[in-house]
Design a protein around this motif. Sequence first.
Motif, PDB file in Angstrom:
ATOM      1  N   LEU A  53      17.500  -9.953 -17.961  1.00 39.18           N
ATOM      2  CA  LEU A  53      17.221 -10.965 -18.869  1.00 39.18           C
ATOM      3  C   LEU A  53      16.873 -12.285 -18.122  1.00 39.18           C
ATOM      4  CD1 LEU A  53      20.509 -10.722 -20.706  1.00 39.18           C
ATOM      5  CD2 LEU A  53      18.444  -9.958 -21.718  1.00 39.18           C
ATOM      6  N   VAL A  54      16.525 -12.203 -16.969  1.00 42.15           N
ATOM      7  CA  VAL A  54      15.935 -13.329 -16.046  1.00 42.15           C
ATOM      8  C   VAL A  54      14.750 -12.607 -15.436  1.00 42.15           C
ATOM      9  CG1 VAL A  54      18.056 -14.795 -15.900  1.00 42.15           C
ATOM     10  CG2 VAL A  54      17.336 -13.030 -13.967  1.00 42.15           C
ATOM     11  N   PRO A  55      13.814 -13.603 -14.894  1.00 41.07           N
ATOM     12  CA  PRO A  55      12.613 -12.885 -14.130  1.00 41.07           C
ATOM     13  C   PRO A  55      12.765 -12.276 -12.920  1.00 41.07           C
ATOM     14  CG  PRO A  55      11.819 -15.040 -14.984  1.00 41.07           C
ATOM     15  CD  PRO A  55      13.455 -14.769 -15.126  1.00 41.07           C
ATOM     16  N   VAL A  56      12.628 -11.011 -12.717  1.00 44.57           N
ATOM     17  CA  VAL A  56      13.060 -10.255 -11.311  1.00 44.57           C
ATOM     18  C   VAL A  56      11.529  -9.887 -10.905  1.00 44.57           C
ATOM     19  CG1 VAL A  56      13.708  -8.086 -10.510  1.00 44.57           C
ATOM     20  CG2 VAL A  56      14.791  -8.981 -12.357  1.00 44.57           C
ATOM     21  N   ASP A  57      11.301 -10.191  -9.555  1.00 44.72           N
ATOM     22  CA  ASP A  57      10.445 -10.089  -8.631  1.00 44.72           C
ATOM     23  C   ASP A  57      10.706  -9.230  -7.404  1.00 44.72           C
ATOM     24  OD1 ASP A  57       8.478 -11.858 -10.087  1.00 44.72           O
ATOM     25  OD2 ASP A  57       9.464 -13.462  -9.227  1.00 44.72           O
ATOM     26  N   LEU A  58      10.136  -8.087  -7.508  1.00 42.22           N
ATOM     27  CA  LEU A  58      10.361  -6.927  -6.160  1.00 42.22           C
ATOM     28  C   LEU A  58       9.098  -6.959  -5.458  1.00 42.22           C
ATOM     29  CD1 LEU A  58      12.142  -3.520  -6.807  1.00 42.22           C
ATOM     30  CD2 LEU A  58      10.366  -3.901  -5.155  1.00 42.22           C
ATOM     31  N   VAL A  59       9.073  -7.354  -4.192  1.00 41.75           N
ATOM     32  CA  VAL A  59       8.012  -7.125  -3.292  1.00 41.75           C
ATOM     33  C   VAL A  59       8.283  -6.045  -2.389  1.00 41.75           C
ATOM     34  CG1 VAL A  59       6.533  -8.511  -1.465  1.00 41.75           C
ATOM     35  CG2 VAL A  59       7.710  -9.697  -3.420  1.00 41.75           C
ATOM     36  N   ILE A  60       7.229  -5.015  -2.328  1.00 42.41           N
ATOM     37  CA  ILE A  60       7.500  -3.746  -1.399  1.00 42.41           C
ATOM     38  C   ILE A  60       6.868  -4.245   0.075  1.00 42.41           C
ATOM     39  CG2 ILE A  60       6.645  -1.454  -1.152  1.00 42.41           C
ATOM     40  CD1 ILE A  60       6.561  -1.167  -4.061  1.00 42.41           C
ATOM     41  N   ASP A  61       7.801  -4.294   0.939  1.00 45.17           N
ATOM     42  CA  ASP A  61       7.527  -4.923   2.206  1.00 45.17           C
ATOM     43  C   ASP A  61       8.000  -4.340   3.473  1.00 45.17           C
ATOM     44  OD1 ASP A  61      10.019  -6.089   1.932  1.00 45.17           O
ATOM     45  OD2 ASP A  61       9.326  -8.134   2.615  1.00 45.17           O
ATOM     46  N   HIS A  62       9.290  -3.570   3.133  1.00 41.84           N
ATOM     47  CA  HIS A  62      10.227  -3.052   4.230  1.00 41.84           C
ATOM     48  C   HIS A  62       9.961  -1.522   4.446  1.00 41.84           C
ATOM     49  CE1 HIS A  62      12.424  -6.525   3.745  1.00 41.84           C
ATOM     50  NE2 HIS A  62      13.800  -5.972   4.416  1.00 41.84           N
ATOM     51  N   SER A  63       8.782  -0.921   3.795  1.00 40.89           N
ATOM     52  CA  SER A  63       8.578   0.206   4.407  1.00 40.89           C
ATOM     53  C   SER A  63       7.658   0.779   5.528  1.00 40.89           C
ATOM     54  CB  SER A  63       8.138   1.105   3.028  1.00 40.89           C
ATOM     55  OG  SER A  63       9.121   0.993   1.926  1.00 40.89           O
ATOM     56  N   VAL A  64       6.912  -0.289   5.578  1.00 44.67           N
ATOM     57  CA  VAL A  64       5.666  -0.191   6.371  1.00 44.67           C
ATOM     58  C   VAL A  64       5.949   0.098   8.095  1.00 44.67           C
ATOM     59  CG1 VAL A  64       5.081  -2.482   6.796  1.00 44.67           C
ATOM     60  CG2 VAL A  64       3.426  -0.632   7.203  1.00 44.67           C
ATOM     61  N   GLN A  65       5.782   1.170   8.884  1.00 43.31           N
ATOM     62  CA  GLN A  65       6.397   1.246  10.019  1.00 43.31           C
ATOM     63  C   GLN A  65       5.101   1.038  11.189  1.00 43.31           C
ATOM     64  OE1 GLN A  65       8.889   4.528  10.917  1.00 43.31           O
ATOM     65  NE2 GLN A  65       9.519   4.774   8.696  1.00 43.31           N
ATOM     66  N   VAL A  66       5.476   0.768  12.392  1.00 42.27           N
ATOM     67  CA  VAL A  66       4.374   0.624  13.216  1.00 42.27           C
ATOM     68  C   VAL A  66       3.949   1.983  14.052  1.00 42.27           C
ATOM     69  CG1 VAL A  66       3.701  -0.734  15.312  1.00 42.27           C
ATOM     70  CG2 VAL A  66       5.075  -1.710  13.747  1.00 42.27           C
ATOM     71  N   ASP A  67       3.678   2.829  13.367  1.00 43.53           N
ATOM     72  CA  ASP A  67       3.167   4.060  13.666  1.00 43.53           C
ATOM     73  C   ASP A  67       2.091   4.000  14.822  1.00 43.53           C
ATOM     74  OD1 ASP A  67       5.020   6.236  12.459  1.00 43.53           O
ATOM     75  OD2 ASP A  67       4.285   5.059  10.811  1.00 43.53           O
ATOM     76  N   VAL A  68       1.150   3.146  14.081  1.00 34.56           N
ATOM     77  CA  VAL A  68      -0.074   3.192  15.115  1.00 34.56           C
ATOM     78  C   VAL A  68      -0.238   1.695  15.208  1.00 34.56           C
ATOM     79  CG1 VAL A  68      -2.661   3.278  14.924  1.00 34.56           C
ATOM     80  CG2 VAL A  68      -1.287   4.856  13.688  1.00 34.56           C
ATOM     81  N   ALA A  69      -0.460   1.472  16.496  1.00 28.47           N
ATOM     82  CA  ALA A  69      -0.765  -0.043  17.169  1.00 28.47           C
ATOM     83  C   ALA A  69      -1.717   0.107  18.110  1.00 28.47           C
ATOM     84  CB  ALA A  69       0.702  -0.291  18.035  1.00 28.47           C
ATOM     85  N   ARG A  70      -2.131  -1.320  18.393  1.00 31.72           N
ATOM     86  CA  ARG A  70      -3.254  -1.388  19.218  1.00 31.72           C
ATOM     87  C   ARG A  70      -4.593  -0.503  18.845  1.00 31.72           C
ATOM     88  NH1 ARG A  70      -2.623  -2.787  24.932  1.00 31.72           N
ATOM     89  NH2 ARG A  70      -0.748  -3.559  25.472  1.00 31.72           N
ATOM     90  N   SER A  71      -4.887  -0.918  17.578  1.00 38.14           N
ATOM     91  CA  SER A  71      -6.243  -0.158  17.017  1.00 38.14           C
ATOM     92  C   SER A  71      -6.559  -0.787  15.799  1.00 38.14           C
ATOM     93  CB  SER A  71      -5.493   1.289  16.641  1.00 38.14           C
ATOM     94  OG  SER A  71      -6.765   1.742  15.585  1.00 38.14           O
ATOM     95  N   ALA A  72      -7.934  -1.069  15.906  1.00 35.94           N
ATOM     96  CA  ALA A  72      -8.543  -1.793  14.610  1.00 35.94           C
ATOM     97  C   ALA A  72      -8.229  -1.273  13.468  1.00 35.94           C
ATOM     98  CB  ALA A  72     -10.186  -1.710  14.970  1.00 35.94           C
ATOM     99  N   ASN A  73      -7.984   0.362  13.370  1.00 38.38           N
ATOM    100  CA  ASN A  73      -7.556   0.925  12.152  1.00 38.38           C
ATOM    101  C   ASN A  73      -6.221   1.106  11.860  1.00 38.38           C
ATOM    102  OD1 ASN A  73      -8.576   2.574  10.109  1.00 38.38           O
ATOM    103  ND2 ASN A  73      -7.752   4.389  10.941  1.00 38.38           N
ATOM    104  N   ALA A  74      -5.378   0.241  12.545  1.00 33.85           N
ATOM    105  CA  ALA A  74      -3.825   0.335  12.451  1.00 33.85           C
ATOM    106  C   ALA A  74      -3.275   0.185  11.035  1.00 33.85           C
ATOM    107  CB  ALA A  74      -3.161  -0.437  13.413  1.00 33.85           C
TER     108      ALA A  74
END
Length: 986
Positions: A209-230
């Motif tokens: 009954l009030v506005p609810v905003d859900l931001v999907i931000d907790h699922s990404v993991q650092v599987d790939v690092a130090r890469s331009a394609n990360a």
Amino acid sequence: MHIAITTSSSSSAILRASSRVRFSKPSSLFLSRASFPSLPFRSLSTSSAFRSVSRWSHGVGWKSSLTLRAQIGTVTPVLQQFQRNIVSMASENPFKGIFTTLPRPGGGEFGKFYSLPALNDPRIDKLPYSIRILLESAIRNCDNFQVTKHDVEKIIDWENTSPKQVEIPFKPARVLLQDFTGVPAVVDLACMRDAMNRLGGDSKKINPLVPVDLVIDHSVQVDVARSANAVQANMDLEFQRNNERFAFLKWGSHAFDNMLVVPPGSGIVHQVNLEYLGRVVFNTDGLLYPDSVVGTDSHTTMIDGLGVAGWGVGGIEAEATMLGQPMSMVLPGVVGFKLSGKLQNGVTATDLVLTVTQMLRKHGVVGKFVEFFGEGMRELSLADRATIANMSPEYGATMGFFPVDHVTLQYLKLTGRSDDTVAMIEAYLRANKMFVDYSEPQQEKVYSSHLQLDLSDVEPCISGPKRPHDRVPIKEMKTDWHSCLDNKVGFKGFAVPKEAQDKVISFPFNEQTAELKHGSVVIAAITSCTNTSNPSVMLGAGLVAKKACELGLEVKPWVKTSLAPGSGVVTKYLLQSGLQKYLDQQGFNIVGYGCTTCIGNSGDLHESVASAIADNDIVAAAVLSGNRNFEGRVHPLTRANYLASPPLVVAYALAGTVDIDFEKEPIGTTKDGKSVYFKDVWPSNEEIAEVVQSSVLPDMFKSTYEAITQGNPMWNKLSVPSSSLYSWDPKSTYIHEPPYFKDMTMDPPGPHGVKDAYCLLNFGDSITTDHISPAGSIHKDSPAAKFLLERGVDRKDFNSYGSRRGNDEVMARGTFANIRIVNKLLNGEVGPKTIHIPTGEKLSVFDVATRYKEAGQDTIVLAGAEYGSGSSRDWAAKGPMLQGVKAVIAKSFERIHRSNLVGMGIIPLCFKAGEDADTLGLTGHERYTIDLPSKASDIKPGQDVTVTTDNGKSFTCTVRFDTQVELTYFDHGGILPYVIRNLIKK
């Protein structure tokens, strides 16, 4: 109050007006019949013209000063009905006499509002600004049923009533979710719809009954690092792992009214809230009132830096708020925190917040608001304020509040809010005495207590190695580190023998020789909403990287470096400044837009690094620009974890160790052998200010957020059913129908005592929600891993506990599964096991709990101080409930966690001052009986009860049901069963 408007195919626009105006579900929108019973319902087609209308927090274009009426002229009759309802509300409100008009300069009006000055009560002038927001809400929502005139009087008389711990209702304007907590919330809502059906009610009553905003931000993991394609590589893996969860959330955004889901890859929830979702003042078709928000993430407090009252609550409490229930809260004390002076050169906002955190922890602010004021406020940017507000959970306060002033208005304009919107915000807040103008004489406010800090006294620092409030000045870091190696195992100790402290381990790494020793940095992460929302520290990190590159320094390749911005705006200004290329050179490539390392999504270390640490018992270090560093949270192999500003993260990555004195020892050498010191790469405040001024531009915010709800190709391809009831898949290991309501009847079960309970676990101080319900990786030998393997899930697809919070069977097995948990029943052994008292067997906590449940035996948990500190994690209460825990007896509780325990029907009890399990001689091998009255009406908030054991001990505890409303929830078996029964009766 919410309204959605659908027009015919010939109309030029479709808009939904809720407690804010919002655009969503372009195919069909619905009007609340409950709020507007006289309005007809029609399902009509959508004009394609609507899709070109840009969406913003207030429902108008980024540059538009048009009112809602001007945009939707074709639906005037509906708006007239909407206005009549507002007028009707005002006429029924006991405070209708102060419902007045806010004129617009040059003619016309901004809207109508409830005027606090019109009360002509001198007590209001002395109220802290944060309390005025509670007062306005109570007045606006006063119906003498959910909110009474007596409640309003209690808030006006705050100076006298707050010390008495009086209870008040509060109705926040909106709710904020992230996906780790949002998935179980939507699961619960879907499950509640099923329960309503089974009990003969109308399942459609289960709707926000009030506005609810859900931001999907907790699922990404650092599987790939130090890469331009990360970024793309990590997002591909994110969707592979979470396809089912994301589809479920997308279904929820269609199945439930008034819910906006911001797709993956958009940013961190609190930065998106700050830069985009925050309204500061709502204008609901002419009704003006302050923005306020509760969120299912403890760092919701970040929005306090924008002058919006917001804090974290448990998921179950948020669900009740969505369904129209007022929050019951104790009227808080307010600590006035006076700031003066100016930060010295080289000192960052992160150094400031770590200093403030330590001061407030020492002062004691649990359950209180902290309100900042003073001349020093002029020296703090909005981003600096948001950094301080963000860490409210770490210093223990409900809020760290910064009232709106000219700095706030400047930030609103910078981030793309229209001139007309900002003018409306300023006019409303000035008219209602909620605006601070430091160019005018300040009337002294009354506070419960006071603290003061001269900003010039703040010095560069970090915090760790295991708690956010254990601040260490940079100049003392080397000494402190060696003390930690020497000290016995604890918050500031690792008990490394002297003869082993200097050992160096060499190992092969990608065809070169790498070295590790105690204190070697193996993770360096620029991460977290706390800092990535602040251009000064982000660009400062870029400047450190630039200077290091120019001097020929390089971060060692075995250090896992990463950069996870909180929004696309950060990428834009790092590119605009030309500094991203230097961060890339040092390995700080962008890895994704989400929380990553700060919540334990740091990904695997290189196999050779992991083996070197594990095989040689190395105390390896992580340095991150986060807000939490509890042991076992960041990565299982980093026993030392330090919170630092982004530029310090880069500096420690370059040094490769935390065992360094930056003033005396070099952080590296140039290619020609010259020593490079910390001061050689550290930028001045003037350098940072110059690049901020030239690189952070309003158009960056506008372009980022105009496109935020458009999603990305992977999100847009997700196919979801259109049904209002969810079709549960019993084979799913991500989404599962929980058992909370399966045997529910219309009659409340009543209070339960505890009879001859066994102690499941016996804890010391500072057991966090990360200990109780970890969010990170699922250990290969855990009960949750066994469960997943039995269902054909490969180990590589385990994902994290946080991502599987929609499945109660996984989460019950993951409760108390932190590999660093210390249970006194194990006599010093560390790990997620306990003793089955009747047989003496040592098993996993889940297996022991299951044995007790199957035998029909109650269990309790013994704990020390600050039980449940850390993230606002409802599974830290749901999990113990599913394991059969009936009560927790602790020295003290973290605010949100105590509320969550109550919400799940678990009894929270506190030992009397000066007492705990040790002083009372309790070992945890006893059986415990807690004698509670059988009628809820016979239990009083905060009353004493007697606890007896089977070996003749008896002691008194305080029952931490803090309000009558909480006792009502307990009587019903929890908050959600109460809500269901209430809605059916209505």
